[in-house]
Write a protein that holds these residues in place. Structure first.
Motif, PDB file in Angstrom:
ATOM      1  N   PRO A 172      -7.274   0.976  -5.869  1.00  0.00           N
ATOM      2  CA  PRO A 172      -7.495   1.371  -7.268  1.00  0.00           C
ATOM      3  C   PRO A 172      -6.428   0.784  -8.200  1.00  0.00           C
ATOM      4  O   PRO A 172      -5.252   0.696  -7.852  1.00  0.00           O
ATOM      5  N   GLY A 173      -6.858   0.378  -9.375  1.00  0.00           N
ATOM      6  CA  GLY A 173      -5.926   0.033 -10.452  1.00  0.00           C
ATOM      7  C   GLY A 173      -4.912  -1.033 -10.119  1.00  0.00           C
ATOM      8  O   GLY A 173      -3.792  -0.985 -10.616  1.00  0.00           O
ATOM      9  N   TYR A 174      -5.257  -1.989  -9.286  1.00  0.00           N
ATOM     10  CA  TYR A 174      -4.348  -3.084  -8.915  1.00  0.00           C
ATOM     11  C   TYR A 174      -3.058  -2.580  -8.272  1.00  0.00           C
ATOM     12  O   TYR A 174      -2.047  -3.291  -8.268  1.00  0.00           O
ATOM     13  N   LEU A 203       8.136   5.930  -3.045  1.00  0.00           N
ATOM     14  CA  LEU A 203       8.764   5.157  -4.114  1.00  0.00           C
ATOM     15  C   LEU A 203       7.720   4.459  -4.978  1.00  0.00           C
ATOM     16  O   LEU A 203       8.027   4.013  -6.087  1.00  0.00           O
ATOM     17  N   VAL A 204       6.498   4.345  -4.448  1.00  0.00           N
ATOM     18  CA  VAL A 204       5.370   3.808  -5.225  1.00  0.00           C
ATOM     19  C   VAL A 204       4.175   4.727  -5.008  1.00  0.00           C
ATOM     20  O   VAL A 204       4.115   5.473  -4.029  1.00  0.00           O
ATOM     21  N   VAL A 205       3.215   4.673  -5.927  1.00  0.00           N
ATOM     22  CA  VAL A 205       1.978   5.424  -5.749  1.00  0.00           C
ATOM     23  C   VAL A 205       1.199   4.762  -4.614  1.00  0.00           C
ATOM     24  O   VAL A 205       0.852   3.580  -4.701  1.00  0.00           O
ATOM     25  N   PRO A 206       0.906   5.485  -3.540  1.00  0.00           N
ATOM     26  CA  PRO A 206       0.194   4.883  -2.413  1.00  0.00           C
ATOM     27  C   PRO A 206      -1.317   4.940  -2.619  1.00  0.00           C
ATOM     28  O   PRO A 206      -1.810   5.527  -3.585  1.00  0.00           O
ATOM     29  N   PRO A 243      -7.785  13.195 -14.458  1.00  0.00           N
ATOM     30  CA  PRO A 243      -6.552  13.988 -14.349  1.00  0.00           C
ATOM     31  C   PRO A 243      -5.824  13.800 -13.023  1.00  0.00           C
ATOM     32  O   PRO A 243      -4.600  13.983 -12.950  1.00  0.00           O
ATOM     33  N   ASP A 244      -6.553  13.425 -11.960  1.00  0.00           N
ATOM     34  CA  ASP A 244      -5.922  13.278 -10.654  1.00  0.00           C
ATOM     35  C   ASP A 244      -4.996  12.071 -10.584  1.00  0.00           C
ATOM     36  O   ASP A 244      -4.062  12.046  -9.764  1.00  0.00           O
ATOM     37  N   VAL A 245      -5.230  11.064 -11.441  1.00  0.00           N
ATOM     38  CA  VAL A 245      -4.388   9.861 -11.403  1.00  0.00           C
ATOM     39  C   VAL A 245      -3.677   9.595 -12.729  1.00  0.00           C
ATOM     40  O   VAL A 245      -2.891   8.655 -12.834  1.00  0.00           O
ATOM     41  N   HIS A 246      -3.926  10.421 -13.738  1.00  0.00           N
ATOM     42  CA  HIS A 246      -3.358  10.211 -15.075  1.00  0.00           C
ATOM     43  C   HIS A 246      -1.833  10.269 -15.030  1.00  0.00           C
ATOM     44  O   HIS A 246      -1.250  11.291 -14.664  1.00  0.00           O
ATOM     45  N   ARG A 247      -1.182   9.134 -15.343  1.00  0.00           N
ATOM     46  CA  ARG A 247       0.274   9.042 -15.489  1.00  0.00           C
ATOM     47  C   ARG A 247       1.023   9.561 -14.249  1.00  0.00           C
ATOM     48  O   ARG A 247       2.050  10.218 -14.369  1.00  0.00           O
ATOM     49  N   ILE A 248       0.516   9.218 -13.064  1.00  0.00           N
ATOM     50  CA  ILE A 248       1.191   9.657 -11.833  1.00  0.00           C
ATOM     51  C   ILE A 248       2.215   8.630 -11.343  1.00  0.00           C
ATOM     52  O   ILE A 248       2.965   8.901 -10.396  1.00  0.00           O
ATOM     53  N   GLY A 249       2.255   7.459 -11.962  1.00  0.00           N
ATOM     54  CA  GLY A 249       3.231   6.436 -11.620  1.00  0.00           C
ATOM     55  C   GLY A 249       3.420   5.505 -12.798  1.00  0.00           C
ATOM     56  O   GLY A 249       2.551   5.411 -13.676  1.00  0.00           O
ATOM     57  N   LEU A 250       4.570   4.845 -12.836  1.00  0.00           N
ATOM     58  CA  LEU A 250       4.869   3.917 -13.919  1.00  0.00           C
ATOM     59  C   LEU A 250       4.788   2.493 -13.372  1.00  0.00           C
ATOM     60  O   LEU A 250       5.559   2.110 -12.493  1.00  0.00           O
ATOM     61  N   ALA A 251       3.840   1.700 -13.883  1.00  0.00           N
ATOM     62  CA  ALA A 251       3.741   0.305 -13.468  1.00  0.00           C
ATOM     63  C   ALA A 251       4.895  -0.475 -14.090  1.00  0.00           C
ATOM     64  O   ALA A 251       5.072  -0.469 -15.313  1.00  0.00           O
ATOM     65  N   VAL A 252       5.672  -1.127 -13.245  1.00  0.00           N
ATOM     66  CA  VAL A 252       6.752  -2.013 -13.684  1.00  0.00           C
ATOM     67  C   VAL A 252       6.512  -3.347 -12.991  1.00  0.00           C
ATOM     68  O   VAL A 252       6.661  -3.453 -11.773  1.00  0.00           O
ATOM     69  N   ARG A 265       0.818  -1.213   0.000  1.00  0.00           N
ATOM     70  CA  ARG A 265       0.000   0.000   0.000  1.00  0.00           C
ATOM     71  C   ARG A 265       0.850   1.261   0.000  1.00  0.00           C
ATOM     72  O   ARG A 265       0.503   2.248  -0.663  1.00  0.00           O
ATOM     73  N   THR A 266       1.960   1.267   0.727  1.00  0.00           N
ATOM     74  CA  THR A 266       2.873   2.410   0.734  1.00  0.00           C
ATOM     75  C   THR A 266       4.303   1.900   0.803  1.00  0.00           C
ATOM     76  O   THR A 266       4.577   0.842   1.388  1.00  0.00           O
ATOM     77  N   LEU A 267       5.214   2.664   0.226  1.00  0.00           N
ATOM     78  CA  LEU A 267       6.649   2.427   0.375  1.00  0.00           C
ATOM     79  C   LEU A 267       7.358   3.762   0.255  1.00  0.00           C
ATOM     80  O   LEU A 267       7.211   4.463  -0.759  1.00  0.00           O
ATOM     81  N   THR A 268       8.098   4.138   1.288  1.00  0.00           N
ATOM     82  CA  THR A 268       8.832   5.403   1.284  1.00  0.00           C
ATOM     83  C   THR A 268      10.283   5.167   1.671  1.00  0.00           C
ATOM     84  O   THR A 268      10.630   4.183   2.338  1.00  0.00           O
TER      85      THR A 268
END
Length: 305
Positions: free
Chosen positions: A48-50, A37-40, A262-271, A28-31
């Motif tokens: 949301p969004g897996y 370091l990840v979208v929380p 817009p609030d979540v658009h491209r705010i993190g890169l899934a790897v 859920r979180t990583l700092t």
């Protein structure tokens, strides 16, 4: 009351802090030193969004939810109905039980019970551990049933390099091959060299810009220890990396495009390192066959640079 994302397990070590939510064994979180370091996501939020979920017994998609295994036809529920696909396995909304909890490590466990489309019993153990080298996640599958079972796994973190969004960040991915997909359903089409698709060639660091990526990659370059590593850097110089061992021969990259949000658009890169290819239950590419009593373990690590 228990939050919507489940019980909250907190671990910390060496400047890192992480929160694991018990539903889906989700990161859920990583700092690190206070920076994400990840979208929380919030504890009392339906994930949301897996984000951060553990994918099992397959990552990515099974086309039409259909596959044949050991000569038997199977039909899975279509969990991505808008594309008619079976997406990201069977444990996304499962409650995981505690197996071990300490200040810097948690181990959670759930059992996939035999069901329509997947008539196999597999125990899934998920370990998260923090240390000087960052957050290591390991997933161990154990076949508890009397029949061999198809298996695949992977994580679903949305990495955050620092300030800005995906468009602003520089990405490095040592992958020479990309799986092209259909534009409407994202079903696999063909494995091609990235020389044919320079927009998806990140072997040398470059800014992502407005490139849309939702593809699986392979042909991975590895270091002397057998690790492949993807790196993401913000304009200010902050960086995050994810590395994975030889048990993951594929990785899915997704720029998280949501122009309607817009609030979540491209705010993190899934790897998403993966033990197998998309639709591996049909193609067999990287598919693990778990014999009765057999185990399989794969791991990956997220760290600040």
């Amino acid at each position: 009351m228990t939050p919507r994302s489940g019980r909250q397990l907190h671990i910390a070590a060496s400047g890192y802090r992480a929160t694991i939510a018990s539903i889906g064994a989700s990161l859920r979180t990583l700092t690190y030193d206070g920076r994400d370091l990840v979208v929380p996501f919030d504890a009392d939020e339906v994930r949301p969004g897996y984000r951060g979920v553990t994918l099992a017994p397959w990552p990515n998609r099974i086309v039409d939810g259909r596959y044949v295994f050991a000569g038997v036809n199977h039909q899975l529920p279509l969990t991505e109905p808008e594309r008619g696909q079976a997406l990201h396995g069977l444990l996304a909304w499962a409650e995981f039980a505690d197996r071990s909890v300490s200040d810097d490590r948690v181990v959670l466990v759930a059992v996939i019970e035999p069901q329509a489309g997947y008539p196999f019993r597999v125990e899934v153990e998920v370990e998260y551990r923090l240390g000087d080298d960052g957050l290591t996640q390991a997933v161990t599958a154990r076949n508890l049933g009397g029949d061999s079972a198809p298996w695949g796994t992977g994580p679903h973190p949305y990495l955050v390099a620092g300030e800005g969004r995906v468009d602003d960040w520089t990405f490095t991915l040592p992958a020479s091959e990309v799986f092209t997909v259909t534009p409407d359903r994202l079903s696999p089409v063909a494995l091609e060299h990235v020389d044919v698709h320079p927009e998806w060639d990140f072997r040398n660091p470059r800014t992502i810009g407005d490139t849309l990526v939702d593809h699986a990659f392979t042909g991975l370059g590895r270091d002397g220890e057998g690790l492949a590593e993807a790196r993401l850097q913000a304009e200010a110089g902050t960086r995050v990396a994810i590395s994975w061992n030889e048990h993951c021969s594929w990785v899915q990259i997704h720029t998280a495009d949501r122009p309607d949000r817009p609030d979540v658009h491209r705010i993190g890169l899934a790897v998403e390192p993966m033990t197998c290819a998309p639709d591996a239950f049909n193609s067999g590419a990287g598919l693990v066959v778990l014999d009765p009593g057999a185990t399989h373990r794969a791991s990956w690590r997220i760290r600040a640079l």
